[in-house]
Motif scaffolding. Structure first.
Motif, PDB file in Angstrom:
ATOM      1  N   LEU A 371       1.399  11.797  -1.353  1.00  0.00           N
ATOM      2  CA  LEU A 371       0.329  11.046  -1.153  1.00  0.00           C
ATOM      3  C   LEU A 371      -0.821  11.800  -1.308  1.00  0.00           C
ATOM      4  O   LEU A 371      -0.981  12.814  -0.382  1.00  0.00           O
ATOM      5  N   ARG A 372      -1.628  11.517  -2.379  1.00  0.00           N
ATOM      6  CA  ARG A 372      -2.553  12.503  -2.707  1.00  0.00           C
ATOM      7  C   ARG A 372      -3.910  11.712  -3.293  1.00  0.00           C
ATOM      8  O   ARG A 372      -3.770  11.195  -4.474  1.00  0.00           O
ATOM      9  N   THR A 373      -5.134  12.110  -2.712  1.00  0.00           N
ATOM     10  CA  THR A 373      -6.148  11.932  -3.340  1.00  0.00           C
ATOM     11  C   THR A 373      -6.715  13.108  -4.159  1.00  0.00           C
ATOM     12  O   THR A 373      -6.578  14.246  -3.513  1.00  0.00           O
ATOM     13  N   LEU A 374      -7.282  12.966  -5.321  1.00  0.00           N
ATOM     14  CA  LEU A 374      -7.196  14.022  -6.242  1.00  0.00           C
ATOM     15  C   LEU A 374      -8.683  14.832  -5.941  1.00  0.00           C
ATOM     16  O   LEU A 374      -9.902  14.260  -6.314  1.00  0.00           O
ATOM     17  N   LYS A 375      -8.491  16.059  -5.655  1.00  0.00           N
ATOM     18  CA  LYS A 375      -9.634  16.943  -5.369  1.00  0.00           C
ATOM     19  C   LYS A 375      -9.525  18.304  -6.167  1.00  0.00           C
ATOM     20  O   LYS A 375     -10.093  19.293  -5.546  1.00  0.00           O
ATOM     21  N   SER A 376      -8.648  18.297  -7.015  1.00  0.00           N
ATOM     22  CA  SER A 376      -8.302  19.768  -7.603  1.00  0.00           C
ATOM     23  C   SER A 376      -7.676  19.554  -9.077  1.00  0.00           C
ATOM     24  O   SER A 376      -7.310  18.360  -9.222  1.00  0.00           O
ATOM     25  N   ASP A 377      -7.740  20.511  -9.917  1.00  0.00           N
ATOM     26  CA  ASP A 377      -7.352  20.320 -11.136  1.00  0.00           C
ATOM     27  C   ASP A 377      -5.801  19.915 -11.259  1.00  0.00           C
ATOM     28  O   ASP A 377      -5.357  19.511 -12.440  1.00  0.00           O
ATOM     29  N   VAL A 378      -5.048  20.545 -10.534  1.00  0.00           N
ATOM     30  CA  VAL A 378      -3.525  20.453 -10.709  1.00  0.00           C
ATOM     31  C   VAL A 378      -3.071  18.817 -10.759  1.00  0.00           C
ATOM     32  O   VAL A 378      -3.474  18.049  -9.750  1.00  0.00           O
ATOM     33  N   ILE A 379      -2.263  18.447 -11.725  1.00  0.00           N
ATOM     34  CA  ILE A 379      -1.729  17.238 -11.669  1.00  0.00           C
ATOM     35  C   ILE A 379      -0.471  17.195 -12.610  1.00  0.00           C
ATOM     36  O   ILE A 379      -0.320  18.137 -13.591  1.00  0.00           O
ATOM     37  N   THR A 380       0.535  16.323 -12.201  1.00  0.00           N
ATOM     38  CA  THR A 380       1.544  15.976 -13.220  1.00  0.00           C
ATOM     39  C   THR A 380       1.900  14.581 -13.109  1.00  0.00           C
ATOM     40  O   THR A 380       1.517  13.682 -12.095  1.00  0.00           O
ATOM     41  N   GLY A 381       2.909  14.207 -13.712  1.00  0.00           N
ATOM     42  CA  GLY A 381       3.616  13.000 -13.647  1.00  0.00           C
ATOM     43  C   GLY A 381       2.953  11.618 -14.065  1.00  0.00           C
ATOM     44  O   GLY A 381       3.164  10.605 -13.924  1.00  0.00           O
ATOM     45  N   LEU A 382       1.752  12.176 -14.894  1.00  0.00           N
ATOM     46  CA  LEU A 382       1.038  10.884 -15.574  1.00  0.00           C
ATOM     47  C   LEU A 382       1.358  10.603 -16.989  1.00  0.00           C
ATOM     48  O   LEU A 382       2.186  11.280 -17.509  1.00  0.00           O
TER      49      LEU A 382
END
Length: 411
Positions: A371-382
């Motif tokens: 459960l995450r609000t995005l506040k940095s560059d890292v992202i997966t799973g889109l």
């Protein structure tokens, strides 16, 4: 093991990058805030000034020889980074070490009168006592009469979006508090989450008190681990979600993982758990009922709190120690909250955003949901279409602005 090899870890030395702005702008701002928050003496002021100078123009320095955790930090890579610029070591590592050195500067680890004094406590308490927090707690009264599945969704989203209550994030983004949270879920596995066998028993006990049959729960049955992130307005929704899972028979025990010492400005410690429970019990209405239930649940062992040293490690969870791995393996589900914990869960690397979340978390020893609000560059799973739409609308701002969020599950 991960099914997809990780790209190189993120450093803070790229001009104009978000990590560089954190090291160059956010950390000096935090030092100034801490310096002004307490009547520290000359020694602490000199140490804070030295830390600010070191971060801006100096290099990583070793811990004192008598530091209680010197050997632990050496195991975590300290010797590899001593003598290097803060900007040239892994960003996750440099951020974590900054907070460790900040605590040294203000005497947190003692000996002395400042031992154990949380330098971020004034900020945490101000948020906990804010009018917005009281409004959110009052809203629980209206939620009490809604169907159980509707309450579950509301509390899940409260826990998710409560992550915007991040003091360190606000220090580097003056517009964060006023910016409206758009309905911006970039990934949403919530239906799959509620369908997990471990949680599929919603309502089977008709909304029992979490303290009923305590002997049957403690040390047995289904356990959910919740890896907390921030204190205050985020921790309260986490506790309310925990109460709901217990009340509705979706687990028998909650293990709440917090930080062993103050960290990343607003990360939750044991003291913050107590403050949040006191806030609930003193609020009146439904909030007070939840607070009293959870207070008793701690006494009965239904809700327990862990502060494992690795919770403040500068390393990804792929390198967790065996005892923590065994604990997560025994849980029916681990809920991982927040941006920092997400970076540690997937690895602090510049992943292609379409890299499957299940692949990068394949090493995790049990079912896990982020459960995450995005506040940095890292992202997966889109999916590719979602990423393309975000980039077209916002450039790369969507990654760091705190207006988008995700619920990602690996069963």
């Amino acid at each position: 093991m991960r099914l997809t090899p990780a790209p190189p870890v993120i450093l803070g030395n790229e001009p104009g990058s978000f990590p560089r702005s954190v090291l160059a702008e956010r950390h000096p701002a935090i030092i100034r805030q801490v310096r002004d928050a307490f009547p520290y003496g000359p020694q602490a002021h000199r140490a804070l000034d030295a830390l600010a100078q070191s971060c801006a123009q100096g290099v990583v320095e070793p811990l004192p020889d008598d530091a209680h955790d010197r050997d632990r930090w050496r195991d975590w890579g300290l010797d590899d980074h001593v003598g290097r610029s803060w900007f040239d070591v892994p960003w996750l590592w440099s951020e974590s070490y900054f907070y460790r050195r900040l605590l040294d500067a203000v005497g947190y680890f003692g000996p002395g009168p400042w031992a154990g004094i949380d330098p971020f406590r004034p900020f945490k308490l101000a948020e906990l006592d804010a009018a917005e927090t009281d409004e959110e707690l009052t809203a629980l009264d209206a939620l009490a009469d809604r169907p159980a599945d509707e309450r579950a969704r509301a509390l899940l989203h409260g826990s998710l979006w409560g992550n915007r209550a991040d003091l360190g994030f606000r220090l580097s983004d003056g517009e964060a508090e006023g910016r409206a949270a758009v309905p911006g879920l970039v990934a949403d596995d919530s239906e799959a989450l509620w369908s997990l066998p471990a949680l599929a028993a919603a309502g089977r006990d008709g909304g029992r008190d979490v303290t009923q049959d305590a002997d049957a729960h403690a040390g047995a049955g289904t356990t959910v681990c919740l890896v907390a992130d921030n204190a205050g307005r985020e921790l309260i929704p986490d506790l309310l979600l925990s109460a709901h899972l217990l009340d509705h028979g979706q687990c028998d025990r909650i293990v709440l993982h917090v930080k062993p010492y103050p960290y990343y400005v607003s990360d939750a410690t044991m003291a913050d758990v107590v403050d949040a429970l006191r806030k609930l019990t003193g609020a009146g209405g439904a909030a007070a009922r939840h607070g009293r239930r959870l207070w008793r649940a701690m006494a009965d062992g239904v809700l327990t709190v862990r502060a494992h040293p690795f919770s403040a490690a500068p390393l990804p969870y792929a390198r967790m120690p065996d005892d923590l791995r065994a604990e997560f393996a025994a849980a029916a589900l681990t809920i991982v909250k927040g941006d920092l914990n997400y970076r540690r869960l997937v690895g602090d690397s510049r992943w292609d955003p379409t890299t499957p979340f299940a692949d990068v978390t394949a090493y995790f020893p049990g079912p896990v949901v982020a459960l995450r609000t995005l506040k940095s560059d890292v992202i997966t799973g889109l999916d590719a279409a979602t990423e393309a739409a975000l980039v077209a609308a916002e450039g790369q701002r969507w990654r760091t602005g705190g207006t988008h969020a995700l619920i990602q599950l690996r069963e």
